[in-house]
Design a protein around this motif. Sequence first.
Motif, PDB file in Angstrom:
ATOM      1  N   THR A 256      19.073 -13.897  22.973  1.00 54.48           N
ATOM      2  CA  THR A 256      17.621 -13.919  22.805  1.00 54.48           C
ATOM      3  C   THR A 256      16.945 -14.544  24.023  1.00 54.48           C
ATOM      4  N   LYS A 257      17.528 -15.607  24.556  1.00 54.71           N
ATOM      5  CA  LYS A 257      16.964 -16.233  25.755  1.00 54.71           C
ATOM      6  C   LYS A 257      17.019 -15.276  26.940  1.00 54.71           C
ATOM      7  N   LEU A 258      18.125 -14.549  27.097  1.00 54.05           N
ATOM      8  CA  LEU A 258      18.239 -13.585  28.189  1.00 54.05           C
ATOM      9  C   LEU A 258      17.205 -12.471  28.046  1.00 54.05           C
ATOM     10  N   ILE A 259      16.984 -12.023  26.814  1.00 49.71           N
ATOM     11  CA  ILE A 259      15.973 -10.988  26.560  1.00 49.71           C
ATOM     12  C   ILE A 259      14.593 -11.488  26.975  1.00 49.71           C
ATOM     13  N   THR A 443       9.697  -2.656  19.982  1.00 50.86           N
ATOM     14  CA  THR A 443       9.893  -3.992  20.558  1.00 50.86           C
ATOM     15  C   THR A 443      10.764  -3.968  21.798  1.00 50.86           C
ATOM     16  N   GLY A 444      11.530  -2.909  22.009  1.00 53.84           N
ATOM     17  CA  GLY A 444      12.339  -2.803  23.214  1.00 53.84           C
ATOM     18  C   GLY A 444      11.529  -2.563  24.470  1.00 53.84           C
ATOM     19  N   THR A 445      10.255  -2.188  24.311  1.00 55.87           N
ATOM     20  CA  THR A 445       9.404  -1.880  25.466  1.00 55.87           C
ATOM     21  C   THR A 445       8.519  -3.058  25.861  1.00 55.87           C
ATOM     22  N   GLY A 537      18.169  -7.555  29.916  1.00 59.52           N
ATOM     23  CA  GLY A 537      18.720  -8.788  30.439  1.00 59.52           C
ATOM     24  C   GLY A 537      20.203  -8.984  30.202  1.00 59.52           C
ATOM     25  N   ILE A 538      20.871  -8.038  29.540  1.00 58.00           N
ATOM     26  CA  ILE A 538      22.276  -8.231  29.174  1.00 58.00           C
ATOM     27  C   ILE A 538      23.220  -7.507  30.131  1.00 58.00           C
ATOM     28  N   SER A 544      20.035  -4.272  34.125  1.00 59.16           N
ATOM     29  CA  SER A 544      19.544  -5.422  33.359  1.00 59.16           C
ATOM     30  C   SER A 544      18.067  -5.236  33.029  1.00 59.16           C
ATOM     31  N   ALA A 545      17.346  -4.588  33.941  1.00 64.71           N
ATOM     32  CA  ALA A 545      15.914  -4.350  33.771  1.00 64.71           C
ATOM     33  C   ALA A 545      15.694  -2.951  33.212  1.00 64.71           C
TER      34      ALA A 545
END
Length: 555
Positions: A256-259, A443-445, A537-538, A544-545
């Motif tokens: 979640t932090k990486l997201i 929410t992915g956008t 971010g994963i 990642s982006a």
Amino acid sequence: MPLLVVAMLAVGIPSAGAFNTETSSFTVRNNVHPISIRASPPFRTSALFNSSPPKRTGRTDAEPRKRKAAKSIQPTARSVAISALADAAASSAEEGAQVTFATQSLDSSTQYSSLDPRDRAFARLLVATVERRLGQIDIVLGSVVKKYPPKKGKHSHAIQATLRTGVAQLLFLETPPHAAIKETVQVLRMKPPVPEPMIKFVNGVLRNLSRPPADETEDAAEILGKILLKEKTSSEDNIAPWLLNQWRNDWGDEKTKLICDEMMPSDESMVTPRIDLSTIYSLGAASGMPEDKDKVQSLMENLGEDSILLPQGSIRVGSSLKGDVKGWPEYDEGTWWVQDASSTLPALVLTRALNDKYSDDSSDIHVVDMCAAPGGKTSQLLSAGFGKVTAIEASPRRSQRLMENLKRLGLEEKCQVVVEEGQNWVPSSEVHGILVDVPCSATGTGARRPDVLRKGSNLEELLETQEMLANHCADNILDVGGVMIYATCSMLKEESEDQVQKLIERGNMETVPIQPREVPGFEDAIDDHGWLRVLPGILEGDLSATDGFFVAKLV
């Protein structure tokens, strides 16, 4: 280090201003007595900063003017952005209204469309930054203003929007303080003007945040606003609490932090719009076809030396290419369309699955794209050479955009567009493959559309539509042995993994695991079920982006 509430205002008032929540006014306090500025009854802000002359009120020309008329000023990027933010706040504050986001107000603004391209880009940057960082901005303002946010009043939305815009420039966009404060505050003097004491209040708050704390020297490295930002806020403050908690439940604290860090990088001034392009050659290039790879390479050179080819065939445009996309190389030729790399994966998986299944001849294959607008996935399927592609779209407005996009790409003659609710449509011929990219929370956008991260938690209607569509496609559209792709741009399991699990439990569909060769570059996003779960971010490197996405393949 002690933090001030509000330092000395630029006009010489030595203590803070505070919004009076009881009288729809605010009070600027000095050492002698408070000056109370009472607001008129609330009004709609759609006329905010209108540059047209005020209406006459019956006064004859012989009568003296009691006040000097405000100077007419042409709209600026800052005034248009502040007006959009104020309009959105006013609309959202109405009883029973849904949350309105400033990007929507901006897109419908005639003043925005009248700006030159550079100012339009800056206005959008201002609005996007405020919306992306709204939680942090309000925490900073709440730390220096006693009564924040202000209660509803005639000028409250304009004042709050101006404060937010000023803070966004000071703390995230690295705008020089002189411009961030003076030119932002000046907007409040445009027609209809805000009372001068209120303007001085806003000016004082922003100047206070732009300076070191009172117990530091003027040469101190950090201004008060930056100190508050670091000590009292985090990127997670910009996300609705219910959504943040759900991500933690679904993915754990670390992911979640990486997201959050990917969607909201610490240095906002370094954020540039991420633009990925799909081309009519992308599928062949990703499959290693020399001719298509050469054509993609040639296009990349035209788009700028800093453009890169992503593993699954998309081109990520570099920062050297600027201006309206309609003026970019080969736009008019219909060679490419804008589509996030993650968004290409559902059609990519379906195409490769059908090519494996019907390797001898794809000219007789009928493929359906459900919920097709704006047409990126439809265009991928058409570029793959299938014999028949049907695009289903419920919205007449969105279907019009779909058809316009297909026409520019020269693909409209190859596609049948049906304007109908997907759960009501039944095909007249057998369907070998169907792509069901269901309506979802999106929410992915969030990196591109920060407004989706602050939506309400009621997903019942969406969940019902998703399940209904998936069941209808499995029961009434897909031919026996056909391939179905269920996809969402949601990062919530209840819209994605859970819906597929319910579909499987009905007994007539089963998972076919996605193979690494089907999703080049995204291999590490395949989970234990054989489903594809992309989280911002994963993944490593350029991928990642990307948008968050979910894809499952079923038969």
